[in-house]
Design a protein around this motif. Structure first.
Motif, PDB file in Angstrom:
ATOM      1  N   LEU A  37       0.858  -1.180   0.000  1.00 25.12           N
ATOM      2  CA  LEU A  37       0.000   0.000   0.000  1.00 25.12           C
ATOM      3  C   LEU A  37       0.896   1.233   0.000  1.00 25.12           C
ATOM      4  O   LEU A  37       1.777   1.365   0.855  1.00 25.12           O
ATOM      5  CB  LEU A  37      -0.880  -0.011   1.257  1.00 25.12           C
ATOM      6  CG  LEU A  37      -1.892   1.111   1.408  1.00 25.12           C
ATOM      7  CD1 LEU A  37      -3.015   0.958   0.368  1.00 25.12           C
ATOM      8  CD2 LEU A  37      -2.476   1.094   2.818  1.00 25.12           C
ATOM      9  N   SER A  38       0.699   2.125  -0.971  1.00 26.53           N
ATOM     10  CA  SER A  38       1.477   3.372  -1.063  1.00 26.53           C
ATOM     11  C   SER A  38       0.565   4.547  -0.766  1.00 26.53           C
ATOM     12  O   SER A  38      -0.546   4.624  -1.298  1.00 26.53           O
ATOM     13  CB  SER A  38       2.073   3.523  -2.466  1.00 26.53           C
ATOM     14  OG  SER A  38       2.915   2.432  -2.754  1.00 26.53           O
ATOM     15  N   VAL A  39       1.026   5.448   0.085  1.00 31.36           N
ATOM     16  CA  VAL A  39       0.265   6.637   0.464  1.00 31.36           C
ATOM     17  C   VAL A  39       1.161   7.859   0.339  1.00 31.36           C
ATOM     18  O   VAL A  39       2.386   7.761   0.427  1.00 31.36           O
ATOM     19  CB  VAL A  39      -0.280   6.516   1.908  1.00 31.36           C
ATOM     20  CG1 VAL A  39      -1.309   5.397   2.011  1.00 31.36           C
ATOM     21  CG2 VAL A  39       0.836   6.281   2.906  1.00 31.36           C
ATOM     22  N   SER A  40       0.541   9.012   0.106  1.00 27.61           N
ATOM     23  CA  SER A  40       1.326  10.252   0.066  1.00 27.61           C
ATOM     24  C   SER A  40       0.441  11.444   0.367  1.00 27.61           C
ATOM     25  O   SER A  40      -0.789  11.356   0.332  1.00 27.61           O
ATOM     26  CB  SER A  40       2.013  10.424  -1.294  1.00 27.61           C
ATOM     27  OG  SER A  40       1.073  10.737  -2.286  1.00 27.61           O
ATOM     28  N   THR A  65       6.607  -4.524   6.991  1.00 30.11           N
ATOM     29  CA  THR A  65       7.564  -3.421   6.949  1.00 30.11           C
ATOM     30  C   THR A  65       6.880  -2.153   6.438  1.00 30.11           C
ATOM     31  O   THR A  65       5.936  -2.220   5.666  1.00 30.11           O
ATOM     32  CB  THR A  65       8.766  -3.788   6.060  1.00 30.11           C
ATOM     33  OG1 THR A  65       9.760  -2.771   6.164  1.00 30.11           O
ATOM     34  CG2 THR A  65       8.391  -3.955   4.619  1.00 30.11           C
ATOM     35  N   SER A  66       7.377  -1.041   6.910  1.00 32.54           N
ATOM     36  CA  SER A  66       6.951   0.269   6.416  1.00 32.54           C
ATOM     37  C   SER A  66       8.208   1.044   6.073  1.00 32.54           C
ATOM     38  O   SER A  66       9.182   1.009   6.819  1.00 32.54           O
ATOM     39  CB  SER A  66       6.182   1.057   7.482  1.00 32.54           C
ATOM     40  OG  SER A  66       4.988   0.423   7.819  1.00 32.54           O
ATOM     41  N   ARG A  67       8.154   1.716   4.950  1.00 32.24           N
ATOM     42  CA  ARG A  67       9.225   2.647   4.580  1.00 32.24           C
ATOM     43  C   ARG A  67       8.559   4.007   4.458  1.00 32.24           C
ATOM     44  O   ARG A  67       7.433   4.102   3.990  1.00 32.24           O
ATOM     45  CB  ARG A  67       9.872   2.223   3.270  1.00 32.24           C
ATOM     46  CG  ARG A  67      10.495   0.834   3.365  1.00 32.24           C
ATOM     47  CD  ARG A  67      11.264   0.418   2.144  1.00 32.24           C
ATOM     48  NE  ARG A  67      10.506   0.612   0.914  1.00 32.24           N
ATOM     49  CZ  ARG A  67      11.061   0.663  -0.287  1.00 32.24           C
ATOM     50  NH1 ARG A  67      12.363   0.563  -0.437  1.00 32.24           N
ATOM     51  NH2 ARG A  67      10.323   0.815  -1.365  1.00 32.24           N
ATOM     52  N   TYR A  68       9.266   5.043   4.858  1.00 35.73           N
ATOM     53  CA  TYR A  68       8.613   6.348   4.878  1.00 35.73           C
ATOM     54  C   TYR A  68       9.585   7.486   4.609  1.00 35.73           C
ATOM     55  O   TYR A  68      10.785   7.362   4.786  1.00 35.73           O
ATOM     56  CB  TYR A  68       7.931   6.572   6.235  1.00 35.73           C
ATOM     57  CG  TYR A  68       8.915   6.604   7.386  1.00 35.73           C
ATOM     58  CD1 TYR A  68       9.458   7.802   7.825  1.00 35.73           C
ATOM     59  CD2 TYR A  68       9.292   5.425   8.023  1.00 35.73           C
ATOM     60  CE1 TYR A  68      10.369   7.836   8.866  1.00 35.73           C
ATOM     61  CE2 TYR A  68      10.204   5.457   9.070  1.00 35.73           C
ATOM     62  CZ  TYR A  68      10.733   6.657   9.489  1.00 35.73           C
ATOM     63  OH  TYR A  68      11.636   6.689  10.516  1.00 35.73           O
ATOM     64  N   ALA A  69       9.015   8.587   4.151  1.00 32.49           N
ATOM     65  CA  ALA A  69       9.708   9.869   3.985  1.00 32.49           C
ATOM     66  C   ALA A  69       8.712  10.917   4.458  1.00 32.49           C
ATOM     67  O   ALA A  69       7.585  10.590   4.843  1.00 32.49           O
ATOM     68  CB  ALA A  69      10.106  10.080   2.528  1.00 32.49           C
ATOM     69  N   THR A  70       9.092  12.182   4.411  1.00 32.41           N
ATOM     70  CA  THR A  70       8.219  13.228   4.960  1.00 32.41           C
ATOM     71  C   THR A  70       6.890  13.352   4.234  1.00 32.41           C
ATOM     72  O   THR A  70       5.920  13.835   4.807  1.00 32.41           O
ATOM     73  CB  THR A  70       8.920  14.596   4.935  1.00 32.41           C
ATOM     74  OG1 THR A  70       9.290  14.901   3.585  1.00 32.41           O
ATOM     75  CG2 THR A  70      10.143  14.604   5.835  1.00 32.41           C
ATOM     76  N   ALA A  73       4.760   7.121   2.057  1.00 29.87           N
ATOM     77  CA  ALA A  73       5.119   5.897   2.773  1.00 29.87           C
ATOM     78  C   ALA A  73       4.642   4.696   1.968  1.00 29.87           C
ATOM     79  O   ALA A  73       3.735   4.800   1.134  1.00 29.87           O
ATOM     80  CB  ALA A  73       4.487   5.879   4.164  1.00 29.87           C
ATOM     81  N   GLU A  74       5.284   3.573   2.237  1.00 29.62           N
ATOM     82  CA  GLU A  74       4.910   2.301   1.619  1.00 29.62           C
ATOM     83  C   GLU A  74       4.793   1.273   2.739  1.00 29.62           C
ATOM     84  O   GLU A  74       5.692   1.157   3.570  1.00 29.62           O
ATOM     85  CB  GLU A  74       5.982   1.871   0.625  1.00 29.62           C
ATOM     86  CG  GLU A  74       5.705   0.531  -0.030  1.00 29.62           C
ATOM     87  CD  GLU A  74       6.859   0.094  -0.903  1.00 29.62           C
ATOM     88  OE1 GLU A  74       6.864   0.461  -2.086  1.00 29.62           O
ATOM     89  OE2 GLU A  74       7.758  -0.603  -0.374  1.00 29.62           O
TER      90      GLU A  74
END
Length: 141
Positions: A37-40, A65-70, A73-74
């Motif tokens: 799931l990708s969110v922004s 797992t979650s990967r994120y930036a400001t 996120a994925e």
């Protein structure tokens, strides 16, 4: 209450098949689906986002797992569902349903991939799928 087919006796998790009979696995049993799931959205402070994603992982125990930036996120996890439609429906509700309880930002879903377990493992074996979720947890991009 479950009903057994004629000639089939079930005791707990075991199934007996009458002599000469064959057992066929029911078609509507849940399967495992790999969800990405990708969110922004608008930028948020990284410590706040990390805290929110960690809470989401606590609330949704199958989160890998979650990967994120400001500003995006994925999230990758396994979902148990009867079919792809059910797995996708749960995935599309995940962010909104946990937004308040986990303190997630008001971002929109911008991507969704749902694949069955067999396809996931085939992609990994061929070297073109997403890398296995190691290390498991919440990490910056």
């Amino acid at each position: 209450m479950r009903r057994a087919r004629p000639g089939v006796a079930s005791r707990g998790g075991l199934t007996s098949v009458a002599a000469g009979g064959t057992y066929e696995e029911p078609k509507d049993l849940p399967r495992l689906w790999h969800v990405t799931l990708s969110v922004s959205g608008a930028q948020v402070p990284l410590p706040d986002l990390r805290r929110a994603l960690e809470q989401l992982a606590h609330d949704h125990p199958f989160l890998l797992t979650s990967r994120y930036a400001t500003d995006h996120a994925e999230i990758r996890y396994w979902e148990e569902a009867r079919d792809l439609h059910d797995a996708a429906a749960v995935a599309l509700r995940l962010w909104g349903e946990h937004r308040q309880s986990a303190g997630l930002p008001p971002w929109e879903i911008v991507g969704l991939e749902v694949i069955d377990r067999e396809t996931y493992h085939h992609r990994i074996a061929e070297g073109y799928g997403p890398p296995p979720a190691t290390p498991v947890g919440v990490h910056p991009f």
